[in-house]
Motif scaffolding. Structure first.
Motif, short mmCIF file in Angstrom:
data_model
loop_
_atom_site.label_atom_id
_atom_site.label_comp_id
_atom_site.label_asym_id
_atom_site.label_seq_id
_atom_site.Cartn_x
_atom_site.Cartn_y
_atom_site.Cartn_z
N LEU A 80 33.19 -21.48 32.88
CA LEU A 80 34.17 -21.67 33.96
C LEU A 80 33.50 -21.86 35.33
O LEU A 80 34.17 -21.93 36.35
CB LEU A 80 35.11 -20.45 34.03
N ARG A 81 32.17 -21.94 35.35
CA ARG A 81 31.49 -22.17 36.64
C ARG A 81 31.82 -23.56 37.17
O ARG A 81 32.10 -24.48 36.40
CB ARG A 81 29.96 -22.05 36.49
N GLU A 82 31.72 -23.66 38.49
CA GLU A 82 32.01 -24.95 39.15
C GLU A 82 30.85 -25.31 40.06
O GLU A 82 30.12 -24.42 40.51
CB GLU A 82 33.29 -24.84 39.98
N PRO A 83 30.68 -26.60 40.36
CA PRO A 83 29.61 -26.99 41.29
C PRO A 83 29.71 -26.20 42.59
O PRO A 83 30.81 -26.01 43.12
CB PRO A 83 29.86 -28.49 41.51
N GLY A 84 28.57 -25.70 43.05
CA GLY A 84 28.54 -24.90 44.28
C GLY A 84 28.52 -23.40 44.00
O GLY A 84 28.09 -22.62 44.85
N ASP A 85 28.96 -22.98 42.81
CA ASP A 85 28.90 -21.55 42.46
C ASP A 85 27.44 -21.12 42.35
O ASP A 85 26.55 -21.93 42.11
CB ASP A 85 29.56 -21.30 41.09
N VAL A 86 27.25 -19.81 42.48
CA VAL A 86 25.90 -19.26 42.33
C VAL A 86 25.83 -18.48 41.02
O VAL A 86 26.74 -17.71 40.70
CB VAL A 86 25.57 -18.33 43.53
N VAL A 87 24.75 -18.70 40.26
CA VAL A 87 24.56 -17.98 38.99
C VAL A 87 23.23 -17.24 39.06
O VAL A 87 22.21 -17.83 39.41
CB VAL A 87 24.55 -18.97 37.80
N ASN A 88 23.27 -15.94 38.72
CA ASN A 88 22.06 -15.12 38.77
C ASN A 88 21.33 -15.24 37.42
O ASN A 88 21.85 -14.87 36.38
CB ASN A 88 22.48 -13.67 39.04
N LEU A 89 20.12 -15.79 37.47
CA LEU A 89 19.35 -16.04 36.24
C LEU A 89 18.04 -15.26 36.26
O LEU A 89 17.42 -15.10 37.31
CB LEU A 89 18.98 -17.52 36.12
N LEU A 90 17.63 -14.84 35.07
CA LEU A 90 16.32 -14.22 34.88
C LEU A 90 15.58 -15.11 33.89
O LEU A 90 16.08 -15.37 32.79
CB LEU A 90 16.55 -12.84 34.27
#
Ligand SMILES: Cc1cc2nc3c(=O)[nH]c(=O)nc-3n(C[C@H](O)[C@H](O)[C@H](O)COP(=O)(O)OP(=O)(O)OC[C@H]3O[C@@H](n4cnc5c(N)ncnc54)[C@H](O)[C@@H]3O)c2cc1C
Ligand code: FES
Length: 273
Positions: A80-90
């Motif tokens: 459900l993420r959209e362009p511009g959203d921030v995702v925390n990745l490791l």
């Protein structure tokens, strides 16, 4: 290992609950190799506490692509993420596998979302000019993704669907056997496989019988992703020098030479993952 807040640059609904998420992360993109994965923090959820492991599907310049099948709360959140959203990745996490450059012919067997970690290997072997043959099976035509790209990336590509709506009808492992009956084994063959356990068991048994080197990308429930919590252990065929009878999928894998896995792991009755 890098923890980063990556910006979503694109998300594509591929149908059949599959999504391709693309995020901008120069650090993870620069460090990723085939066989690596990232741990995605699922935000806004009281229930999903642990990060969700997702294979690096491909890297395009500073961008990392993840192929996600939405099967539960965590993967649905990602979808459900959209362009511009921030995702925390490791990431990148895992051992990765970089040393099979001596392969003469690479046979890939993918079942369903098992395509995810294998795609990056296909681009890698294409760059090395090493012959690749892909057997890619899914339930039906809608679930066979990236047809044009795969035809371009591989030397031979066999699509297999359970209902016969695209390519050969049946199981991907039947096509693997048929291929070897026709072409025989060749020195320098290497098999890579990722998919459901019953498929992996057949591929591993086949490779053992034909004495072909075989690597499988496995899944397990994961906690830390960094070798600390032991939630991802898989039984090994032999004791290690340290006396361990298990290996940690997050740091020793997730792509593993099949000859170190205790075959009981592939049985449906296995009580672990
Ligand atoms: C190294 C690694 C790489 C992966 N790469 C990808 C990828 O590229 N794309 C992708 O779509 N998925 C990938 N997965 C699987 C993905 O991590 C799980 O589907 C995800 O964690 C499920 O989370 P959820 O909250 O959506 O579902 P949940 O609500 O947690 O679970 C839904 C159902 O799936 C089962 N399940 C959940 N996680 C796993 C698991 N790891 N193994 C077996 N069964 C499980 C649960 O028992 C439950 O029945 C990978 C897993 C690993 C270990
Ligand atoms: S996930 Fe924690 S040790 Fe592997």
């Amino acid at each position: 290992m890098i923890q980063t807040r990556a910006i979503v640059t694109n998300i594509r609904d591929l149908g059949a609950d599959y999504f391709l998420l693309e995020v901008e992360s120069p650090e993870i993109a620069g460090a990723s190799k085939p066989g690596h994965f990232v741990n995605v923090l699922i935000q806004d959820s009281a229930r999903v506490v642990l990060r969700r492991p997702i294979a690096v599907f491909d890297v395009k310049s500073n961008r990392v692509q993840l192929l996600v099948k939405s099967i539960g709360e965590g993967t649905r959140w990602i979808s459900l993420r959209e362009p511009g959203d921030v995702v925390n990745l490791l990431g990148p996490l895992g051992k990765g596998l970089f040393d099979k450059t001596d392969a003469k012919r690479v046979i890939m067997v993918a079942g369903g979302v098992g395509l995810a970690p294998l795609y990056y290997y296909l681009t890698y072997y294409k760059e090395l000019n090493i012959k690749t043959v892909l057997f890619y099976g899914a339930r039906n035509a809608k679930s066979i993704l990236f047809q044009n790209e795969l035809l371009e990336l591989t030397d031979e590509c066999v699509f297999v669907t359970e209902d016969g709506s695209l390519g050969e009808k049946g199981l991907v492992t039947d096509e693997l056997r048929r291929y070897y009956l026709e072409h025989g084994t060749a020195e320098g063959d290497v098999v890579f496989a990722c998919g459901p356990k019953f498929m992996l068991k057949q591929v591993v048994d086949f490779a053992d019988a034909e004495h072909i080197e075989c690597f499988v990308s496995l899944e397990s429930f994961m906690g830390c992703g960094a070798g600390v919590c032991l939630s991802c252990v898989i039984p090994a065929r032999h004791y290690s020098q340290d006396g361990d009878k298990y290996f940690k999928l997050c740091t020793d894998g997730p792509v593993i030479n099949s000859n170190i896995i205790d075959k009981r792991y592939f049985e449906e009755s296995y009580a672990g993952h």
